[in-house]
Design an enzyme around this catalytic site. Structure first.
Site, mmCIF file in Angstrom:
data_model
loop_
_atom_site.group_PDB
_atom_site.id
_atom_site.type_symbol
_atom_site.label_atom_id
_atom_site.label_comp_id
_atom_site.label_asym_id
_atom_site.label_seq_id
_atom_site.Cartn_x
_atom_site.Cartn_y
_atom_site.Cartn_z
ATOM 1 N N TYR A 76 -3.150 -0.136 9.938
ATOM 2 C CA TYR A 76 -2.843 -0.416 8.935
ATOM 3 C C TYR A 76 -1.614 -0.627 7.708
ATOM 4 O O TYR A 76 -1.362 -0.694 7.463
ATOM 5 C CB TYR A 76 -3.684 0.098 7.882
ATOM 6 C CG TYR A 76 -3.968 0.058 6.930
ATOM 7 C CD1 TYR A 76 -4.838 -1.660 5.823
ATOM 8 C CD2 TYR A 76 -3.319 0.639 5.882
ATOM 9 C CE1 TYR A 76 -4.665 -1.883 5.101
ATOM 10 C CE2 TYR A 76 -3.701 0.518 4.108
ATOM 11 C CZ TYR A 76 -4.851 -1.339 3.694
ATOM 12 O OH TYR A 76 -4.421 -1.044 2.856
ATOM 13 N N SER A 119 0.630 -1.215 -0.013
ATOM 14 C CA SER A 119 -0.041 0.330 -0.071
ATOM 15 C C SER A 119 0.948 1.518 0.268
ATOM 16 O O SER A 119 2.318 0.825 0.304
ATOM 17 C CB SER A 119 -1.173 -0.110 1.547
ATOM 18 O OG SER A 119 -1.563 1.686 1.183
#
Length: 254
Positions: A158, A145
């Site tokens: 996250y 990501s």
């Protein structure tokens, strides 16, 4: 000369592929001639995804298992290799998000985010790697990501998991490259998916992302397929341990 992008006859397992980004990536590989095995925890949803791809004429299978459970993952991988064929490509895509201020972040949610986004990728790669090591070939692509490099408010766990996945990719490379296994990461920027739709529909955040991204827009998930195919194909046989961002330039800008 060898067709560097020819993947016909290859088998790929894509975790978290019953919907969203994972399903789009699975379609992209299937369209490139790859036999795909979809994975998820919801049997009904997974079967619907399998039917959708099968109706488009693709060679597709489904395997229900929870990547957090290593024993179940190992058993499922063995079954796939016995019934479908050796897994040539693993795409570690399964992931979840939970947004909350860090000082209020629930302990249970922290563990679930880390277990799914990081430990689950380790479990699946470990289960698949044993066969790849024996065969002396394989491709593992971890879906990282933008948050593997950059933080943002309310999603620190996250970011911690995706940052860990970047380093796990490098660790896998150091341990497994000698077996002719290439392990790389794909780093999406802001793409419109089921997980990010609430952000896209927030006018203030949407304006901020479009202004922050040099390309001036959100990405279409299908724009990830080309880079994924490259990382799965012979074209990337000497590319290892890398994180490639597909983000419209956002990681290059202040």
């Amino acid at each position: 000369m060898q067709n560097l992008f020819d993947m016909k006859g290859k088998t790929a397992l894509i975790t978290g592929s019953s919907r969203g980004l994972g399903l789009i990536l699975a379609k992209g590989l299937a369209a490139a001639g790859v036999r795909v095995v979809l994975n998820g925890r919801d049997e009904e949803r997974l079967e619907a995804a399998r039917r959708e791809l099968a109706e488009e004429g693709f060679d597709v299978y489904a395997s229900v298992f929870d990547i957090i459970d290593y024993s179940a993952t190992k058993t499922a991988v063995s079954r796939i290799e016995a019934e479908v064929g050796p897994i040539d490509i693993l795409v570690n895509n399964a992931g979840i998000q939970h947004r909350a201020p860090l000082e209020e972040f629930p302990e249970e949610a922290w563990r679930k985010v880390l277990d799914t986004n990081l430990t689950g990728a380790f479990h699946t790669a470990k289960a698949v790697a044993s066969g790849m090591i024996e065969r002396r070939r394989g491709k593992i692509i971890n879906i990282c990501s933008l948050q593997s490099e950059l933080g943002r408010a309310s999603i620190a766990p996250y970011a911690a998991a995706k940052g860990g996945l970047k380093m796990l990719t490098r660790g896998m490379c150091v341990d497994w490259a000698k077996y002719n296994i290439q392990i790389n990461s794909l780093g999406p920027g802001y793409f419109v998916t089921e997980m990010t739709r609430p952000l896209k529909e927030n006018p203030e955040f949407d304006t901020w992302i479009c202004g922050r991204t040099p390309a001036g827009r959100w990405g279409d998930p299908e724009e990830l397929i080309g880079t994924l195919i490259y990382l799965c194909a012979a074209a990337s046989d000497f590319v290892n341990g890398q994180l490639i961002f597909v983000d419209g330039g956002i990681s290059a800008a202040i």
